[in-house]
Design a protein around this motif. Structure first.
Motif, PDB file in Angstrom:
ATOM      1  N   THR A   1      77.154   7.080  31.587  1.00 12.69           N
ATOM      2  CA  THR A   1      77.022   5.943  32.502  1.00 12.69           C
ATOM      3  C   THR A   1      75.765   6.093  33.369  1.00 12.69           C
ATOM      4  O   THR A   1      75.082   5.110  33.641  1.00 12.69           O
ATOM      5  CB  THR A   1      78.284   5.812  33.380  1.00 12.69           C
ATOM      6  OG1 THR A   1      78.592   7.108  33.934  1.00 12.69           O
ATOM      7  CG2 THR A   1      79.483   5.329  32.595  1.00 12.69           C
TER       8      THR A   1
ATOM      9  N   GLU B   1      72.732   5.123  31.521  1.00 13.82           N
ATOM     10  CA  GLU B   1      72.680   3.659  31.363  1.00 13.82           C
ATOM     11  C   GLU B   1      72.151   3.025  32.666  1.00 13.82           C
ATOM     12  O   GLU B   1      71.308   2.131  32.630  1.00 13.82           O
ATOM     13  CB  GLU B   1      74.063   3.094  31.019  1.00 13.82           C
ATOM     14  CG  GLU B   1      74.022   1.570  30.991  1.00 13.82           C
ATOM     15  CD  GLU B   1      75.095   0.921  30.166  1.00 13.82           C
ATOM     16  OE1 GLU B   1      76.039   1.605  29.757  1.00 13.82           O
ATOM     17  OE2 GLU B   1      74.974  -0.311  29.951  1.00 13.82           O
TER      18      GLU B   1
ATOM     19  N   THR C   1      71.634   0.452  26.753  1.00  7.07           N
ATOM     20  CA  THR C   1      72.651  -0.473  27.260  1.00  7.07           C
ATOM     21  C   THR C   1      73.908  -0.306  26.441  1.00  7.07           C
ATOM     22  O   THR C   1      73.857  -0.337  25.214  1.00  7.07           O
ATOM     23  CB  THR C   1      72.162  -1.937  27.142  1.00  7.07           C
ATOM     24  OG1 THR C   1      70.912  -2.011  27.803  1.00  7.07           O
ATOM     25  CG2 THR C   1      73.138  -2.914  27.788  1.00  7.07           C
TER      26      THR C   1
ATOM     27  N   TYR D   1      74.950  -2.901  33.004  1.00  3.03           N
ATOM     28  CA  TYR D   1      74.577  -2.170  34.223  1.00  3.03           C
ATOM     29  C   TYR D   1      75.704  -2.129  35.260  1.00  3.03           C
ATOM     30  O   TYR D   1      76.074  -1.070  35.763  1.00  3.03           O
ATOM     31  CB  TYR D   1      73.308  -2.800  34.831  1.00  3.03           C
ATOM     32  CG  TYR D   1      72.849  -2.119  36.088  1.00  3.03           C
ATOM     33  CD1 TYR D   1      72.112  -0.939  36.038  1.00  3.03           C
ATOM     34  CD2 TYR D   1      73.187  -2.643  37.341  1.00  3.03           C
ATOM     35  CE1 TYR D   1      71.707  -0.294  37.195  1.00  3.03           C
ATOM     36  CE2 TYR D   1      72.788  -2.001  38.507  1.00  3.03           C
ATOM     37  CZ  TYR D   1      72.054  -0.837  38.431  1.00  3.03           C
ATOM     38  OH  TYR D   1      71.663  -0.194  39.576  1.00  3.03           O
TER      39      TYR D   1
ATOM     40  N   ALA E   1      78.629  -0.055  34.276  1.00  5.13           N
ATOM     41  CA  ALA E   1      78.219   1.363  34.250  1.00  5.13           C
ATOM     42  C   ALA E   1      78.263   1.939  35.668  1.00  5.13           C
ATOM     43  O   ALA E   1      78.745   3.054  35.881  1.00  5.13           O
ATOM     44  CB  ALA E   1      76.827   1.505  33.640  1.00  5.13           C
TER      45      ALA E   1
END
Ligand code: HEM
Length: 227
Positions: A28, A31, A37, A41, A44
């Motif tokens: 995460t 990302e 991806t 976003y 994450a």
């Protein structure tokens, strides 16, 4: 060889939970960093926050366990055999040389592991937690919320957090390789799953204090010749 119970139930639970949480924080986190991806976003960030709090809870439990059981002593770094252990990983391992130190119930970690794990525990992980929390509670100064940190910017914090993440990824890769360097390719992994490992009879309770002796080397060479 004798089967010894070396990893307690809590220790194994903590090890695997920590591995899962750190991998998830890494995925995460990178990302959020923009490396790829997968969740998107915003998701994450949400997942990274949840995993971070789980990690903090696990750390509190682990500190309690290490203190009450006295297991923190396993991580006290030592110079003894450090060079022999490093030499083993660089040269000896490729020549089928004997391990310079033996794993025992009282000394589960070799000198190099002690040093690296102590560094992780007192430097890298606290840095990740502290920079992560600053990152989490930082608000832009004009917002004036109760739980907020009014520092001039996040640049240094973000840099340290990202650098720490790269170091953790490097540790993870090295760790995967070192798992296979036990007594057999899978013995370390099996020990961390079952708690039991085959240890040498003569060294089950006392750590071997010296580098391999001449007779060890001869024995290893004889083994090489006869194989
Ligand atoms: C308790 C521990 C941790 C906390 C509290 C924490 C918290 C945070 C927060 C709040 C962010 C910023 C999210 C945003 O942009 O809104 C972040 C970013 C990030 N985190 Fe963590 N984190 C922790 C542990 C970790 C670990 C263990 C890793 C890696 C294995 C990691 C890797 C990253 C990365 C790569 C970023 C992106 C940094 C950037 O590009 O600026 N984090 N973290």
């Amino acid at each position: 060889m004798r089967k010894e119970y070396i990893y307690h139930r809590f220790e194994r639970f903590w090890h695997w939970m920590q591995a899962a949480v750190i991998i998830f924080l890494g995925v995460t986190g990178f990302e959020i960093h923009g490396s790829f991806t997968f969740f998107g976003y915003e998701q994450a960030v949400e997942y990274h926050d949840i995993a971070a709090w789980s990690f903090i809870m696990l750390i509190v439990l682990a500190i309690f366990w290490h203190i009450t059981k006295g297991e923190w002593r396993q991580y006290l770094p030592t110079w003894k055999n450090l060079k022999a252990q490093a030499n083993y990983y660089i040269f000896g391992i490729f020549r089928n040389a004997p391990h310079p130190t033996k794993k025992t119930v009282l000394t589960k970690l070799n000198p190099l592991q002690k040093l690296v794990y102590a560094g992780l525990k007192v430097l890298l992980i606290p840095t990740m937690v502290l920079t992560g929390l600053v990152y989490m509670f930082y608000r832009y100064p004009q917002q004036n919320e109760v739980l907020s940190l009014n520092i001039s910017g996040l640049q240094t914090v973000a840099l340290l957090h990202t650098l720490g993440a790269f170091l953790l990824v490097s540790f993870f890769v090295a760790h995967l390789y070192l798992i296979t360097t036990g007594h057999t390719v899978t013995s370390n992994l099996r020990a961390m799953i079952t708690g039991y490992e085959d240890l040498h009879d003569e060294t089950t309770n006392v750590a071997r204090e010296s580098a391999p002796t001449a007779s060890d080397k001869i024995a290893a060479e004889t083994k090489e010749v006869t194989q």
